[in-house]
Write a protein that holds these residues in place. Sequence first.
Motif, mmCIF file in Angstrom:
data_model
loop_
_atom_site.group_PDB
_atom_site.id
_atom_site.type_symbol
_atom_site.label_atom_id
_atom_site.label_comp_id
_atom_site.label_asym_id
_atom_site.label_seq_id
_atom_site.Cartn_x
_atom_site.Cartn_y
_atom_site.Cartn_z
ATOM 1 N N VAL A 1 0.860 -1.186 0.000
ATOM 2 C CA VAL A 1 0.000 0.000 0.000
ATOM 3 C C VAL A 1 0.899 1.240 0.000
ATOM 4 N N VAL A 2 0.818 2.013 -1.087
ATOM 5 C CA VAL A 2 1.701 3.172 -1.239
ATOM 6 C C VAL A 2 1.037 4.464 -0.767
ATOM 7 N N PHE A 3 -0.306 4.438 -0.611
ATOM 8 C CA PHE A 3 -0.994 5.627 -0.118
ATOM 9 C C PHE A 3 -2.313 5.201 0.520
ATOM 10 N N GLU A 4 -2.623 5.790 1.673
ATOM 11 C CA GLU A 4 -3.890 5.527 2.342
ATOM 12 C C GLU A 4 -4.750 6.785 2.278
ATOM 13 N N ALA A 5 -5.883 6.673 1.616
ATOM 14 C CA ALA A 5 -6.776 7.807 1.395
ATOM 15 C C ALA A 5 -7.904 7.794 2.420
ATOM 16 N N MET A 6 -8.698 8.870 2.412
ATOM 17 C CA MET A 6 -9.838 8.982 3.308
ATOM 18 C C MET A 6 -11.174 8.823 2.573
ATOM 19 N N GLU A 7 -11.150 8.864 1.248
ATOM 20 C CA GLU A 7 -12.377 8.736 0.473
ATOM 21 C C GLU A 7 -12.085 7.975 -0.817
ATOM 22 N N ILE A 8 -13.107 7.290 -1.323
ATOM 23 C CA ILE A 8 -12.950 6.497 -2.544
ATOM 24 C C ILE A 8 -12.609 7.370 -3.750
ATOM 25 N N PRO A 9 -13.244 8.535 -3.961
ATOM 26 C CA PRO A 9 -12.855 9.354 -5.122
ATOM 27 C C PRO A 9 -11.378 9.729 -5.122
ATOM 28 N N THR A 10 -10.791 9.927 -3.937
ATOM 29 C CA THR A 10 -9.353 10.213 -3.870
ATOM 30 C C THR A 10 -8.555 9.013 -4.355
ATOM 31 N N MET A 11 -8.962 7.811 -3.947
ATOM 32 C CA MET A 11 -8.300 6.597 -4.416
ATOM 33 C C MET A 11 -8.348 6.520 -5.940
ATOM 34 N N GLU A 12 -9.537 6.756 -6.486
ATOM 35 C CA GLU A 12 -9.700 6.636 -7.939
ATOM 36 C C GLU A 12 -8.877 7.685 -8.678
ATOM 37 N N GLY A 13 -8.796 8.890 -8.121
ATOM 38 C CA GLY A 13 -7.982 9.929 -8.751
ATOM 39 C C GLY A 13 -6.506 9.578 -8.755
ATOM 40 N N LEU A 14 -6.041 8.984 -7.655
ATOM 41 C CA LEU A 14 -4.630 8.590 -7.591
ATOM 42 C C LEU A 14 -4.340 7.413 -8.519
ATOM 43 N N VAL A 15 -5.309 6.516 -8.666
ATOM 44 C CA VAL A 15 -5.152 5.432 -9.645
ATOM 45 C C VAL A 15 -5.004 6.034 -11.038
ATOM 46 N N ALA A 16 -5.883 6.967 -11.373
ATOM 47 C CA ALA A 16 -5.818 7.597 -12.700
ATOM 48 C C ALA A 16 -4.480 8.301 -12.919
ATOM 49 N N ALA A 17 -3.896 8.807 -11.830
ATOM 50 C CA ALA A 17 -2.599 9.493 -11.932
ATOM 51 C C ALA A 17 -1.426 8.529 -11.976
ATOM 52 N N GLY A 18 -1.699 7.215 -11.892
ATOM 53 C CA GLY A 18 -0.649 6.224 -12.027
ATOM 54 C C GLY A 18 0.049 5.831 -10.748
ATOM 55 N N PHE A 19 -0.535 6.161 -9.586
ATOM 56 C CA PHE A 19 0.102 5.817 -8.314
ATOM 57 C C PHE A 19 -0.017 4.342 -7.973
ATOM 58 N N GLY A 20 -1.016 3.665 -8.538
ATOM 59 C CA GLY A 20 -1.201 2.261 -8.225
ATOM 60 C C GLY A 20 -2.573 1.795 -8.654
ATOM 61 N N VAL A 21 -2.981 0.640 -8.146
ATOM 62 C CA VAL A 21 -4.306 0.087 -8.417
ATOM 63 C C VAL A 21 -5.095 0.112 -7.111
ATOM 64 N N ALA A 22 -6.411 -0.122 -7.198
ATOM 65 C CA ALA A 22 -7.233 -0.064 -5.985
ATOM 66 C C ALA A 22 -8.457 -0.944 -6.132
ATOM 67 N N VAL A 23 -8.881 -1.521 -5.025
ATOM 68 C CA VAL A 23 -10.141 -2.260 -4.982
ATOM 69 C C VAL A 23 -11.231 -1.279 -4.575
#
Length: 293
Positions: free
Chosen positions: A215-237
């Motif tokens: 886990v390279v980043f822990e977010a507080m909301e799902i949209p933040t996770m999805e935005g970071l995925v789109a930016a290439g930081f990683g994948v997310a469930v």
Amino acid sequence: MHLDELHWFVVLAETEHVTDAAAELHISQPTLSRALARLEDEVGTPLFDRVGRRLRLNAYGEILLEHARRSLAEMRSASERIAAVRDPDTGTVRLAFLHSQASWFVPDLLRRFRAEAPRVQFALIQGAAHDIVDALAGGRVDLAITSPRPDGYRWRGLYLERLCLAVPRGHRFADRARIRLAEAGDEPFVALAPEFGLRQLTDELCAEAGIEPQVVFEAMEIPTMEGLVAAGFGVAVVPVPRSERAEPGAVYVPLLQTSAKRQLGLAWPADRPLPPAAERFAEFVIRQAHEDT
């Protein structure tokens, strides 16, 4: 023990600062300090430890706080039940719900219910599952739309969300129709913080798949996770989003695991009756879920 002073104690316990609590309550600091002294004299023990200029709620204070919140909630419920007998079409529904339900599910429910009961008011709290359970336990809300099912509460499942693996566009998995989570074992993951229900479910799915994600980043909301995925930081469930809510820079690949789903449901306390307005809303939500399935 006056109800006003019990409320003052709860605010002081939550702020642990006399100045801040007095300002929030719109009373003077000496008035609040005298009320605390009377309360401590009545229960026979200090309720706070003094640390410099701040207060720290001690073990005795924790016990009183639990019961004070419950007592205030009971009195509020009694007042609302009396008001509802006098005028059945009014009242306030105190509702907590997950961040992920704020963009469509809860607003749609509220819109439809207000068409049926326009004079009922709402007090809304949006938060993570652990915060929602705390709000239920403390009597700050009557109902919660949450996941997973909290222990010790009445529950009615509303709908299931399928989970998927969100990946950046152009990713090696982006053109897959479905995927096993085990295949992503060497990918960096973006996830929610450990106390979130979806993170706990993700950890369970990863353990079932036999992987230990980085886990390279822990977010507080799902949209933040999805935005970071789109930016290439990683994948997310994440839950499979509605088409209009999807992150444009991400691709959502369904997971093959049959357990890759989460159930959203309505929870309410088992140890106290619901105020009439909340009971009416609960019946409406359950009826809508039945009609929508």
